[in-house]
Design an enzyme around this catalytic site. Sequence first.
Site, PDB file in Angstrom:
ATOM      1  N   THR A 107       0.869  -1.178   0.000  1.00 52.12           N
ATOM      2  CA  THR A 107       0.000   0.000   0.000  1.00 52.12           C
ATOM      3  C   THR A 107       0.903   1.224   0.000  1.00 52.12           C
ATOM      4  O   THR A 107       1.601   1.506   0.983  1.00 52.12           O
ATOM      5  CB  THR A 107      -0.918   0.019   1.229  1.00 52.12           C
ATOM      6  OG1 THR A 107      -1.781  -1.127   1.185  1.00 52.12           O
ATOM      7  CG2 THR A 107      -1.782   1.277   1.243  1.00 52.12           C
ATOM      8  N   LYS A 182      -7.623   1.358  -2.675  1.00 53.41           N
ATOM      9  CA  LYS A 182      -7.210   0.946  -1.328  1.00 53.41           C
ATOM     10  C   LYS A 182      -7.373   2.100  -0.344  1.00 53.41           C
ATOM     11  O   LYS A 182      -7.758   1.903   0.819  1.00 53.41           O
ATOM     12  CB  LYS A 182      -5.763   0.463  -1.338  1.00 53.41           C
ATOM     13  CG  LYS A 182      -5.234   0.025   0.031  1.00 53.41           C
ATOM     14  CD  LYS A 182      -6.020  -1.139   0.614  1.00 53.41           C
ATOM     15  CE  LYS A 182      -5.482  -1.563   1.989  1.00 53.41           C
ATOM     16  NZ  LYS A 182      -4.181  -2.251   1.917  1.00 53.41           N
ATOM     17  N   LYS A 250      -0.223   5.166   8.452  1.00 49.63           N
ATOM     18  CA  LYS A 250       0.496   5.347   7.189  1.00 49.63           C
ATOM     19  C   LYS A 250      -0.494   5.414   6.032  1.00 49.63           C
ATOM     20  O   LYS A 250      -0.413   6.307   5.170  1.00 49.63           O
ATOM     21  CB  LYS A 250       1.465   4.185   6.977  1.00 49.63           C
ATOM     22  CG  LYS A 250       2.318   4.309   5.711  1.00 49.63           C
ATOM     23  CD  LYS A 250       2.732   2.961   5.158  1.00 49.63           C
ATOM     24  CE  LYS A 250       1.607   2.324   4.368  1.00 49.63           C
ATOM     25  NZ  LYS A 250       2.012   1.143   3.576  1.00 49.63           N
TER      26      LYS A 250
END
Length: 302
Positions: A107, A182, A250
């Site tokens: 990701t 995502k 994150k």
Amino acid sequence: MSEHTATPRKVSVIGLGTMGGAIARHVGAAGHELTIYNRTPERARKWNADNPGLAHRIAANPAHAAQDADVVITCVGNDDDLADVVLGPNGVFRMLKKGGTFIDHTTVSARIARQISVEARDLKIHCVDAPMTGSQIGAENGTLTLMCGGRDDAIEAARPIMESYSSRIVHVGKAGSGQIAKMANQICIAGNVAALAEAVRFAQASHLDMEKVYEAISGGAAQSWQMDNRWRSMDADEFDFGFAIDWMRKDLGLSLEEGRGLGVSLPVAALVDQFFSEIQATGGGRLDTSAIIKRLPKKGNS
């Protein structure tokens, strides 16, 4: 072992953490000639010892992993990690052959995904950005959902390999699109788990039977993966598992940055990110995201 079968290929997996290690197991179990690499060599050796007979070799660096490979899969930490293992002096693109396939499950930002795609195009390499959802359980069971960005031919080249560890492969759009999807996924999860934390504390303070409350509300519009998998553990104050708050922060940082670039306001995501930062500040960064409930005082007995 995966039920999926495909023509055996030479496949290298770079990054053997919780998700990457499980992916490598499925790839090896599917009959592919597997090469593994991890930046911490001890982890690669441990993976090899824990999975005897699956790995054909342990590579010395990412370029070595890509040498003679048909497919290279990466699952690392962040943008800088990915740039290093793919574009660095000993990176994958130094050695991956023309016509080879590169699949990234990290990701990361849409920006780095697009940059890598451009580099791949110039090298005539198929390139797919394919971040995952489905949690550690999905990785272990080979039932991940993959959100893919890239050209049609790249997705089709990657599909036979990805099918060995996923149950849903969605081609979202061009390069970087998988990462954007995502980000949307993580925005949903963040708001969901924060609301669930409040619902659990509310029911506890009301001295209700928590199993009965779950039974009553989990069959209707309030139902969610978070509720089904985290209601009981949140009630029991158990958080030493799952998707770490450090990683969620994150991911939310990537979402908020992308949102600013798009001119899109994400007030709930920004607020929940602040809540997660409070747990981080107390040393809880490695706890599951459901530990967000720890910032809410527990009133009375459940």
